[in-house]
Design an enzyme around this catalytic site. Structure first.
Site, PDB file in Angstrom:
ATOM      1  N   ASP A 163       0.713  -1.296  -0.276  1.00  0.00           N
ATOM      2  CA  ASP A 163       0.206   0.212  -0.144  1.00  0.00           C
ATOM      3  C   ASP A 163       0.634   1.000  -0.431  1.00  0.00           C
ATOM      4  O   ASP A 163       1.605   1.049  -0.078  1.00  0.00           O
ATOM      5  CB  ASP A 163      -0.807  -0.092   1.737  1.00  0.00           C
ATOM      6  CG  ASP A 163      -2.571   0.613   1.290  1.00  0.00           C
ATOM      7  OD1 ASP A 163      -2.010   1.021  -0.071  1.00  0.00           O
ATOM      8  OD2 ASP A 163      -2.938   0.650   1.846  1.00  0.00           O
ATOM      9  N   ASN A 221       1.544   3.156  -2.917  1.00  0.00           N
ATOM     10  CA  ASN A 221       2.583   3.623  -3.713  1.00  0.00           C
ATOM     11  C   ASN A 221       2.039   5.166  -4.652  1.00  0.00           C
ATOM     12  O   ASN A 221       2.575   6.480  -5.056  1.00  0.00           O
ATOM     13  CB  ASN A 221       1.782   2.614  -5.042  1.00  0.00           C
ATOM     14  CG  ASN A 221       2.839   1.133  -5.047  1.00  0.00           C
ATOM     15  OD1 ASN A 221       4.409   1.156  -3.782  1.00  0.00           O
ATOM     16  ND2 ASN A 221       2.827   0.079  -5.671  1.00  0.00           N
ATOM     17  N   GLY A 222       0.383   5.192  -4.718  1.00  0.00           N
ATOM     18  CA  GLY A 222       0.236   6.559  -5.455  1.00  0.00           C
ATOM     19  C   GLY A 222       0.269   7.944  -4.346  1.00  0.00           C
ATOM     20  O   GLY A 222       1.004   8.951  -4.384  1.00  0.00           O
ATOM     21  N   ARG A 223       0.416   7.593  -2.823  1.00  0.00           N
ATOM     22  CA  ARG A 223       0.227   8.724  -1.834  1.00  0.00           C
ATOM     23  C   ARG A 223       1.847   8.698  -2.017  1.00  0.00           C
ATOM     24  O   ARG A 223       2.413   9.817  -1.706  1.00  0.00           O
ATOM     25  CB  ARG A 223       0.039   8.592  -0.555  1.00  0.00           C
ATOM     26  CG  ARG A 223      -1.532   8.146  -1.174  1.00  0.00           C
ATOM     27  CD  ARG A 223      -2.213   8.035   0.553  1.00  0.00           C
ATOM     28  NE  ARG A 223      -2.126   6.305   0.679  1.00  0.00           N
ATOM     29  CZ  ARG A 223      -2.247   5.613   1.582  1.00  0.00           C
ATOM     30  NH1 ARG A 223      -2.695   5.892   2.474  1.00  0.00           N
ATOM     31  NH2 ARG A 223      -3.242   3.425   0.742  1.00  0.00           N
ATOM     32  N   HIS A 280       3.870   3.302  -8.977  1.00  0.00           N
ATOM     33  CA  HIS A 280       4.034   1.937  -8.797  1.00  0.00           C
ATOM     34  C   HIS A 280       4.761   1.255  -9.372  1.00  0.00           C
ATOM     35  O   HIS A 280       5.584  -0.005  -9.283  1.00  0.00           O
ATOM     36  CB  HIS A 280       2.443   1.612  -9.980  1.00  0.00           C
ATOM     37  CG  HIS A 280       1.326   2.468  -9.048  1.00  0.00           C
ATOM     38  ND1 HIS A 280       0.678   1.321  -8.240  1.00  0.00           N
ATOM     39  CD2 HIS A 280       0.101   2.660 -10.090  1.00  0.00           C
ATOM     40  CE1 HIS A 280      -0.533   2.149  -7.803  1.00  0.00           C
ATOM     41  NE2 HIS A 280      -0.601   3.051  -8.683  1.00  0.00           N
ATOM     42  N   GLU A 310     -11.639  -5.113  -7.588  1.00  0.00           N
ATOM     43  CA  GLU A 310     -11.353  -3.550  -6.716  1.00  0.00           C
ATOM     44  C   GLU A 310     -10.973  -2.465  -7.207  1.00  0.00           C
ATOM     45  O   GLU A 310     -11.094  -1.441  -7.552  1.00  0.00           O
ATOM     46  CB  GLU A 310     -11.439  -3.352  -5.222  1.00  0.00           C
ATOM     47  CG  GLU A 310     -12.959  -4.136  -4.510  1.00  0.00           C
ATOM     48  CD  GLU A 310     -12.587  -5.362  -4.516  1.00  0.00           C
ATOM     49  OE1 GLU A 310     -13.496  -6.321  -4.039  1.00  0.00           O
ATOM     50  OE2 GLU A 310     -11.713  -4.982  -3.785  1.00  0.00           O
ATOM     51  N   LEU A 321      12.643 -19.768  -3.136  1.00  0.00           N
ATOM     52  CA  LEU A 321      11.449 -19.053  -2.351  1.00  0.00           C
ATOM     53  C   LEU A 321      10.549 -19.370  -2.933  1.00  0.00           C
ATOM     54  O   LEU A 321       9.747 -19.307  -4.435  1.00  0.00           O
ATOM     55  CB  LEU A 321      11.763 -17.597  -2.591  1.00  0.00           C
ATOM     56  CG  LEU A 321      10.597 -16.409  -1.721  1.00  0.00           C
ATOM     57  CD1 LEU A 321      10.328 -16.682   0.029  1.00  0.00           C
ATOM     58  CD2 LEU A 321      10.775 -14.754  -2.133  1.00  0.00           C
ATOM     59  N   ARG A 363       1.155  -5.019   6.716  1.00  0.00           N
ATOM     60  CA  ARG A 363       0.675  -4.028   5.286  1.00  0.00           C
ATOM     61  C   ARG A 363       1.014  -2.323   5.630  1.00  0.00           C
ATOM     62  O   ARG A 363       1.571  -2.086   6.668  1.00  0.00           O
ATOM     63  CB  ARG A 363      -1.025  -3.928   5.818  1.00  0.00           C
ATOM     64  CG  ARG A 363      -1.265  -2.572   4.913  1.00  0.00           C
ATOM     65  CD  ARG A 363      -3.059  -2.705   4.681  1.00  0.00           C
ATOM     66  NE  ARG A 363      -3.627  -1.773   3.293  1.00  0.00           N
ATOM     67  CZ  ARG A 363      -5.007  -2.002   3.475  1.00  0.00           C
ATOM     68  NH1 ARG A 363      -5.977  -2.333   3.685  1.00  0.00           N
ATOM     69  NH2 ARG A 363      -5.159  -1.165   1.874  1.00  0.00           N
ATOM     70  N   GLU A 404      -0.496 -14.022  12.578  1.00  0.00           N
ATOM     71  CA  GLU A 404      -0.470 -12.179  12.967  1.00  0.00           C
ATOM     72  C   GLU A 404      -0.833 -11.054  11.857  1.00  0.00           C
ATOM     73  O   GLU A 404       0.148 -11.103  11.346  1.00  0.00           O
ATOM     74  CB  GLU A 404       0.783 -12.405  13.898  1.00  0.00           C
ATOM     75  CG  GLU A 404       0.982 -13.581  15.001  1.00  0.00           C
ATOM     76  CD  GLU A 404       0.340 -13.042  16.544  1.00  0.00           C
ATOM     77  OE1 GLU A 404      -0.311 -11.478  16.399  1.00  0.00           O
ATOM     78  OE2 GLU A 404      -0.438 -13.871  16.706  1.00  0.00           O
TER      79      GLU A 404
END
Length: 239
Positions: free
Chosen positions: A16, A18-20, A33, A63, A127, A184, A203
């Protein structure tokens, strides 16, 4: 990182901010982005070095189609380029890549690249990297229910035979352990329809750092915070 630190087996991340982040620098959202995609590459390498076995990132939600068309177009272009980059990275690092989500809405060339990437990396032993694209947790559960119903109709499965383990096998994450830790970025404190079934005992760790600025040091902080949690399942502490 100290040897006493217990590294989570599976880390999921909602990317979360990227744009801001870009806007704060006077740049267009798409610049954020692009930088965010570079951060994904860095964190994949760092996660594997730390001993994390599974890393799942939320790249594009169901969304996200509601965003302005030019931003959606730019994200799809970035995704096309990222698939190429990811294939090279996977070859170099022996990364096993899997894409989660409803792929039918994606353009045919993107679907082909996803198929190529998954096929080329399926036997890699590095990974395990999952990318959620056109993904929504509710959508995933609905699709899983429909698959289970179809199996019952075909006589391959009985209604009484649908346990949690059997149902999990119909999800996009079939065969992948549930996340131990969800991160996040950018200070939002919600899960935004991400891995609704799989996060039941996970968690959560929230950080004000925007995704393009998320570094190895920030990942270490998240893992250290995870180590301070009292992990309990049904009242029993995890050993």
């Amino acid at each position: 990182m100290s040897e006493e630190i217990k590294v989570p087996r599976h880390v999921a991340i909602i990317l979360d901010g990227n744009g801001r982040w870009a806007k704060a620098k006077g740049m267009p959202r798409n610049y954020g982005h692009v930088q965010g995609a570079k951060t994904v590459e860095t964190i994949c390498e760092e996660a594997y070095r730390m001993g994390i076995q599974y890393l799942t990132v939320y790249a594009f939600s169901t969304e996200n189609w509601n965003r302005p068309q030019d931003e959606v177009d730019a994200l799809m272009k970035l995704l096309r380029n990222y698939m190429k980059t990811c294939l090279k990275t996977a070859e170099k690092n022996r990364m096993c890549v899997r894409v989660l989500g409803e792929k039918s809405r994606l353009d045919e060339d993107i679907r082909s690249r996803i198929e190529e990437l998954e096929e080329a990396t399926k036997n890699n032993d590095g990974l395990h990297f999952q990318i959620a694209i056109n993904y929504g947790g509710r959508d995933e559960i609905l699709r899983a229910v429909k698959k289970a119903v179809q199996k019952v109709k075909e006589g391959e499965l009985s209604e009484t035979g649908i346990s949690e383990e059997v149902f999990a096998g119909f999800l996009d994450t079939a065969g992948i352990p549930d996340p131990d830790l969800l991160i996040r970025t950018c200070n939002e404190q919600r899960i935004s329809n991400f891995l609704l079934w799989q996060l039941a005992y996970t968690e959560f760790y929230f950080t004000p750092v925007a995704w393009p600025d998320f570094s190895k040091e920030e990942l270490v902080k998240a893992v250290e915070a995870y180590n301070h949690r009292d992990r309990r399942y049904g009242g029993l502490k995890e050993e």
